[in-house]
Design a protein around this motif. Structure first.
Motif, PDB file in Angstrom:
ATOM      1  N   GLU A  23      45.249   5.183  33.902  1.00  0.00           N
ATOM      2  CA  GLU A  23      45.023   6.110  32.801  1.00  0.00           C
ATOM      3  C   GLU A  23      43.588   6.080  32.305  1.00  0.00           C
ATOM      4  O   GLU A  23      42.973   7.111  32.063  1.00  0.00           O
ATOM      5  N   ASN A  24      43.093   4.872  32.164  1.00  0.00           N
ATOM      6  CA  ASN A  24      41.712   4.733  31.719  1.00  0.00           C
ATOM      7  C   ASN A  24      40.970   3.775  32.630  1.00  0.00           C
ATOM      8  O   ASN A  24      41.553   2.828  33.142  1.00  0.00           O
ATOM      9  N   PRO A  25      39.666   4.025  32.789  1.00  0.00           N
ATOM     10  CA  PRO A  25      38.890   3.088  33.601  1.00  0.00           C
ATOM     11  C   PRO A  25      38.807   1.727  32.921  1.00  0.00           C
ATOM     12  O   PRO A  25      38.781   1.650  31.696  1.00  0.00           O
ATOM     13  N   THR A  49      38.515 -11.791  38.021  1.00  0.00           N
ATOM     14  CA  THR A  49      39.551 -11.299  38.915  1.00  0.00           C
ATOM     15  C   THR A  49      40.512 -10.416  38.122  1.00  0.00           C
ATOM     16  O   THR A  49      40.776 -10.676  36.955  1.00  0.00           O
ATOM     17  N   GLY A  50      40.956  -9.406  38.761  1.00  0.00           N
ATOM     18  CA  GLY A  50      41.961  -8.568  38.115  1.00  0.00           C
ATOM     19  C   GLY A  50      41.412  -7.519  37.174  1.00  0.00           C
ATOM     20  O   GLY A  50      42.144  -6.902  36.417  1.00  0.00           O
ATOM     21  N   THR A  51      40.117  -7.309  37.209  1.00  0.00           N
ATOM     22  CA  THR A  51      39.535  -6.345  36.283  1.00  0.00           C
ATOM     23  C   THR A  51      39.306  -4.982  36.936  1.00  0.00           C
ATOM     24  O   THR A  51      38.741  -4.087  36.319  1.00  0.00           O
ATOM     25  N   GLY A  52      39.727  -4.848  38.180  1.00  0.00           N
ATOM     26  CA  GLY A  52      39.629  -3.537  38.828  1.00  0.00           C
ATOM     27  C   GLY A  52      38.329  -3.298  39.581  1.00  0.00           C
ATOM     28  O   GLY A  52      37.819  -2.182  39.632  1.00  0.00           O
ATOM     29  N   LYS A  53      37.822  -4.351  40.195  1.00  0.00           N
ATOM     30  CA  LYS A  53      36.546  -4.217  40.899  1.00  0.00           C
ATOM     31  C   LYS A  53      36.670  -3.320  42.137  1.00  0.00           C
ATOM     32  O   LYS A  53      35.735  -2.627  42.494  1.00  0.00           O
ATOM     33  N   THR A  54      37.841  -3.357  42.773  1.00  0.00           N
ATOM     34  CA  THR A  54      37.997  -2.568  43.998  1.00  0.00           C
ATOM     35  C   THR A  54      37.713  -1.086  43.737  1.00  0.00           C
ATOM     36  O   THR A  54      36.963  -0.444  44.472  1.00  0.00           O
ATOM     37  N   ALA A  55      38.300  -0.578  42.666  1.00  0.00           N
ATOM     38  CA  ALA A  55      38.070   0.836  42.355  1.00  0.00           C
ATOM     39  C   ALA A  55      36.654   1.055  41.841  1.00  0.00           C
ATOM     40  O   ALA A  55      36.079   2.125  42.033  1.00  0.00           O
ATOM     41  N   ALA A  56      36.076   0.017  41.232  1.00  0.00           N
ATOM     42  CA  ALA A  56      34.718   0.153  40.695  1.00  0.00           C
ATOM     43  C   ALA A  56      33.728   0.471  41.816  1.00  0.00           C
ATOM     44  O   ALA A  56      32.781   1.225  41.620  1.00  0.00           O
ATOM     45  N   ASN A  89      43.772  -0.458  52.271  1.00  0.00           N
ATOM     46  CA  ASN A  89      44.877   0.325  51.749  1.00  0.00           C
ATOM     47  C   ASN A  89      44.482   1.090  50.482  1.00  0.00           C
ATOM     48  O   ASN A  89      44.770   2.279  50.332  1.00  0.00           O
ATOM     49  N   GLU A  90      43.782   0.383  49.591  1.00  0.00           N
ATOM     50  CA  GLU A  90      43.331   1.035  48.360  1.00  0.00           C
ATOM     51  C   GLU A  90      42.394   2.194  48.674  1.00  0.00           C
ATOM     52  O   GLU A  90      42.545   3.296  48.145  1.00  0.00           O
ATOM     53  N   LEU A  91      41.450   1.938  49.557  1.00  0.00           N
ATOM     54  CA  LEU A  91      40.479   2.986  49.876  1.00  0.00           C
ATOM     55  C   LEU A  91      41.185   4.198  50.471  1.00  0.00           C
ATOM     56  O   LEU A  91      40.810   5.336  50.226  1.00  0.00           O
ATOM     57  N   ASP A 153      32.402  -7.964  48.597  1.00  0.00           N
ATOM     58  CA  ASP A 153      33.451  -8.068  47.582  1.00  0.00           C
ATOM     59  C   ASP A 153      33.899  -9.509  47.460  1.00  0.00           C
ATOM     60  O   ASP A 153      33.980 -10.226  48.456  1.00  0.00           O
ATOM     61  N   GLU A 154      34.218  -9.913  46.260  1.00  0.00           N
ATOM     62  CA  GLU A 154      34.613 -11.299  45.996  1.00  0.00           C
ATOM     63  C   GLU A 154      33.604 -12.235  46.661  1.00  0.00           C
ATOM     64  O   GLU A 154      33.965 -13.150  47.408  1.00  0.00           O
ATOM     65  N   ALA A 155      32.340 -11.996  46.374  1.00  0.00           N
ATOM     66  CA  ALA A 155      31.270 -12.732  47.040  1.00  0.00           C
ATOM     67  C   ALA A 155      31.397 -14.238  46.821  1.00  0.00           C
ATOM     68  O   ALA A 155      31.175 -15.034  47.742  1.00  0.00           O
TER      69      ALA A 155
HETATM   70  P1  ADP Z   1      39.668  -7.350  41.094  1.00  0.00           P
HETATM   71  O1  ADP Z   1      39.116  -6.961  42.434  1.00  0.00           O
HETATM   72  O2  ADP Z   1      38.681  -7.218  39.990  1.00  0.00           O
HETATM   73  O3  ADP Z   1      40.283  -8.707  41.123  1.00  0.00           O
HETATM   74  P2  ADP Z   1      41.538  -5.264  41.612  1.00  0.00           P
HETATM   75  O4  ADP Z   1      40.580  -4.206  41.986  1.00  0.00           O
HETATM   76  O5  ADP Z   1      42.237  -5.927  42.728  1.00  0.00           O
HETATM   77  O6  ADP Z   1      40.835  -6.354  40.711  1.00  0.00           O
HETATM   78  O7  ADP Z   1      42.561  -4.640  40.559  1.00  0.00           O
HETATM   79  C1  ADP Z   1      43.597  -5.400  39.995  1.00  0.00           C
HETATM   80  C2  ADP Z   1      44.781  -4.531  39.692  1.00  0.00           C
HETATM   81  O8  ADP Z   1      44.486  -3.630  38.656  1.00  0.00           O
HETATM   82  C3  ADP Z   1      45.219  -3.695  40.869  1.00  0.00           C
HETATM   83  O9  ADP Z   1      46.617  -3.716  40.937  1.00  0.00           O
HETATM   84  C4  ADP Z   1      44.753  -2.316  40.532  1.00  0.00           C
HETATM   85  O10 ADP Z   1      45.594  -1.358  41.114  1.00  0.00           O
HETATM   86  C5  ADP Z   1      44.830  -2.303  39.038  1.00  0.00           C
HETATM   87  N1  ADP Z   1      43.851  -1.381  38.420  1.00  0.00           N
HETATM   88  C6  ADP Z   1      42.571  -1.229  38.762  1.00  0.00           C
HETATM   89  N2  ADP Z   1      41.969  -0.328  37.957  1.00  0.00           N
HETATM   90  C7  ADP Z   1      42.903   0.097  37.080  1.00  0.00           C
HETATM   91  C8  ADP Z   1      42.894   1.043  35.998  1.00  0.00           C
HETATM   92  N3  ADP Z   1      41.804   1.716  35.666  1.00  0.00           N
HETATM   93  N4  ADP Z   1      44.043   1.237  35.328  1.00  0.00           N
HETATM   94  C9  ADP Z   1      45.151   0.542  35.668  1.00  0.00           C
HETATM   95  N5  ADP Z   1      45.220  -0.358  36.671  1.00  0.00           N
HETATM   96  C10 ADP Z   1      44.101  -0.586  37.369  1.00  0.00           C
END
Ligand code: ADP
Ligand code: MG
Length: 639
Positions: A23-25, A49-56, A89-91, A153-155
């Motif tokens: 919903e939100n970045p 970890t878990g902050t959404g770096k993959t999508a970033a 998979n995410e990409l 990633d995850e350097a």
């Molecule tokens: P990181 O690489 O920082 O450890 P990930 O990219 O693996 O984190 O993301 C962790 C989880 O958060 C994943 O399940 C992802 O789908 C979810 N996620 C990422 N961005 C968002 C967002 N903007 N809103 C909700 N969930 C998100």
């Protein structure tokens, strides 16, 4: 307008994001995405970890890739095969509305020629582990001489795993004018060195305090004696019926041993370590993701990059040798804004490590004690009640209802509830009745009493079971009077009298025990022998205890052995002998077959289909004042 639209992402990505349900970045996304979209720049992004770096990095990368050009334009390096597949998979998800983008995963343990073939067919993005990538370069199976983007990633984890040389070598095979984006949870020296060596004027993004543990993770430690480690683990699991956890051990051997023990004791557990074949590891991870496994017992190396959402607990069965590793472990929980708990089972000699970790994570540990048997039983009881309440009825069952109703005919609602709950509850109560509590800060270990089950009622009082009850026209007042008279005891010498239909409980101080046993066991009431026993019970009603002498096995009915109706048992066997005493009277005989200093077997009912709460509601409920009497629905009225 949603906030993703403000970041400059195009339609097809926004549509994909909608599908993903974001919903939100997140903060790192909000900071990184516009920068990466606008400029061709190097970047160092530090976020937990878990902050959404993959999508970033993934969103801008997809947008910047030229889909019409089949050449390899981007290389993403990631520490493990697991992560590699996940990122791929995410990409693919991100780019699903973008025609012609191909992402290929390159990792060890799978056919290198097949991977090379896929790349040849045209892969704009390669996601690779450093080892396999190096291999491919050496064999001339891949060309990264013209890439525009390289993502590390995850350097920190990659370098932790000893990939420094590989990374350096791979990077020197890429063009100078590419952009490098480095994502990491922490910034150890080696990462800084890579950044300095291979990046030019990177923009730096930091989310949250550098190096500090994620704010969504709380840290707890439990002080135990070394030999109680495993027992402590089990209790923690029992006290958290919905636990979904990674349990860290120091060595492969311990990992395997702990997992095996857990499985043997009926928990849904599995081991993950380097001695498993790739196929085995994949199988384990699949089950874990699918939540057929509740406790994944893992080594640090094997667990690197495990990226599974909603892990409720990280358990440090043993602390890591390197304190810094603690951060990586605890980062497996508390992801994506969810709360998580990192637990350390610790012995006295390791206590000072806790303070060192506190300094590193800049967070305090809470010291807790291993839940007592009573607490666990109560938690399990409430958990079970909730589970019953939340169970969705599959109407397949309707066909069987007439037959079932037949069997259960004549039971009141109250009786039925008791029995249902007892089906699963009995094994916990049976187990914990005969196991001492193990909190270690309470000083020296209590004397072990293998022959003698530990009394549940504290305060030193002795609780008895007696085979007379309301059916014999007693209520608690009259029974109390009767006992006082018969035993020739003073006014307050008999207390906590709890009258059930066919039996009752009461307490005295230990000094009266001999008398109680002697006298009462030789009294007749209306021609019936009174039978009194020291109760191993906590709070009546859970047994089918009619108390008739020689009886005990009353209306229980033909139950399935292992009878849990709440999920298929994992092992066909196992529980049988252990449960066989559940319908018998709480007499010494019932505890004779003390083969079980092992855990109460658990139902394997932990399945992805089960309605799971997201964590909150399963926190251990507070222990009530007197569990010994609490499940009683009502006090007998005095009238
Ligand atoms: P990181 O690489 O920082 O450890 P990930 O990219 O693996 O984190 O993301 C962790 C989880 O958060 C994943 O399940 C992802 O789908 C979810 N996620 C990422 N961005 C968002 C967002 N903007 N809103 C909700 N969930 C998100
Ligand atoms: Mg990541």
């Amino acid at each position: 307008m949603n906030k993703f639209e403000q970041l400059g992402l195009n339609e097809s990505l926004l549509k994909a994001i909608l599908d993903l349900g974001f919903e939100n970045p997140s903060e790192v996304q909000e900071k990184a995405i516009p920068l990466l979209l606008e400029k061709d720049t190097d970047m160092v992004a530090l976020a937990q970890t878990g902050t959404g770096k993959t999508a970033a990095f993934g969103f801008p990368l997809i947008q910047k890739i030229d889909a019409d050009n089949r050449n390899t334009q981007a290389l993403v390096l990631s520490p493990t095969r697991e992560l590699c597949l996940q990122i791929t998979n995410e990409l693919k998800n991100y780019s699903k509305y973008e025609k012609g983008i191909n992402v290929v995963a390159v990792y060890g343990g799978a056919s290198i020629t097949e991977q090379a073939r896929e790349i040849k067919r045209g892969a704009q993005i390669i996601v690779a582990t450093p080892g396999r990538m190096q291999d491919m370069i050496n064999r001339g199976l891949v060309n990264i001489k013209n890439i525009d983007y390289c993502i590390l990633d995850e350097a920190d984890e990659m370098l932790n795993m000893g990939f420094y040389e590989d990374i350096v070598s791979i990077l020197s095979d890429t063009p100078d004018q590419k952009n490098t984006w480095l994502f990491s949870a922490t910034m150890p020296q080696e990462v800084a060195r890579i950044a300095k060596q291979f990046m030019s004027e990177p923009v730096e993004i930091t989310v949250g305090a550098k190096n500090s543990g994620s704010a969504t993770v709380s840290h707890e430690f439990y002080l135990v004696n070394a030999r109680d480690r495993y027992e402590a683990l089990k209790r923690l699991a029992d006290a958290n019926p919905d636990i979904f956890s990674v349990v860290f051990c120091r060595t492969k051997r311990d990992t395997q041993a702990v997992a095996e023990k857990l499985i043997e004791d009926g928990y849904s557990a599995a081991a993950l370590h380097g001695d498993l074949s790739q196929a085995q590891r994949d199988g384990v991870m699949k089950s874990f993701r699918g939540r057929q496994i509740q406790m994944l017992v893992a080594t640090d190396v094997a667990a690197r990059g495990i990226d599974v959402d909603n892990i409720t607990h990280v358990v440090n069965y043993q602390l890591p040798d390197e304190i810094e590793t603690y951060n990586h472990r605890s980062g497996r929980t508390g992801r994506a804004g969810k709360l998580g708990t990192s637990i350390v089972i610790v012995t006295k000699s390791e206590l000072r490590k806790i303070s060192s970790i506190e300094r590193i994570i800049k967070q305090k540990f809470e010291e807790k004690s291993i839940p007592s048997g009573i607490e666990i039983c109560e938690i399990q009881l409430l958990h079970l009640a909730n589970k019953i309440k939340d169970t969705e009825v599959d109407h397949e069952i309707d066909n069987y209802l007439p037959a079932i109703n037949n069997v259960l005919e004549g039971l009141s609602k109250e009786e039925l509830i008791k029995k249902m709950v007892s089906v699963e509850f009995n094994r916990f109560i049976a187990y914990y009745k005969k196991n001492r509590d193990i909190s270690s800060q309470a000083g020296e270990r209590r004397e072990r009493s293998d022959s003698e089950p530990r009394e549940f009622n504290n305060n030193g009082a002795v609780r008895y079971f007696v085979n007379i009850g309301s059916r014999d026209n007693f209520d608690w007042m009259t029974l109390k009077d009767y006992l006082k008279e018969t035993l020739d005891l003073g006014r307050d010498d008999v207390f906590k009298v709890d009258v059930k239909e066919g039996f009752s409980f009461f307490n005295t101080d230990p000094e009266h025990t001999e008398k109680v046993m002697e006298v009462l066991n030789n009294v007749q009431l209306e021609g019936r022998r009174i039978n009194v026993e020291i109760s191993k019970n906590d709070g009546g009603g859970r047994r089918d205890h009619n108390g008739r002498s020689g009886g005990g096995r009353s209306s229980g009915g033909p139950r399935r052995e292992g009878g849990g109706s709440f999920g298929p048992r994992r092992e066909g066997s196992g529980g049988g002998g252990f449960r066989s005493d559940r319908n018998s009277a709480p007499r010494e005989g019932g505890f004779r077959s003390d083969r079980n200093s092992s855990a109460p077997k658990r139902e394997g009912g932990f399945r992805s289909s089960a309605p799971r709460s997201e964590g909150g509601s399963d926190r251990a409920p507070r222990r009530s004042e007197s569990f010994g009497d609490s499940p009683r629905p009502r006090r007998p009225r005095r009238d």
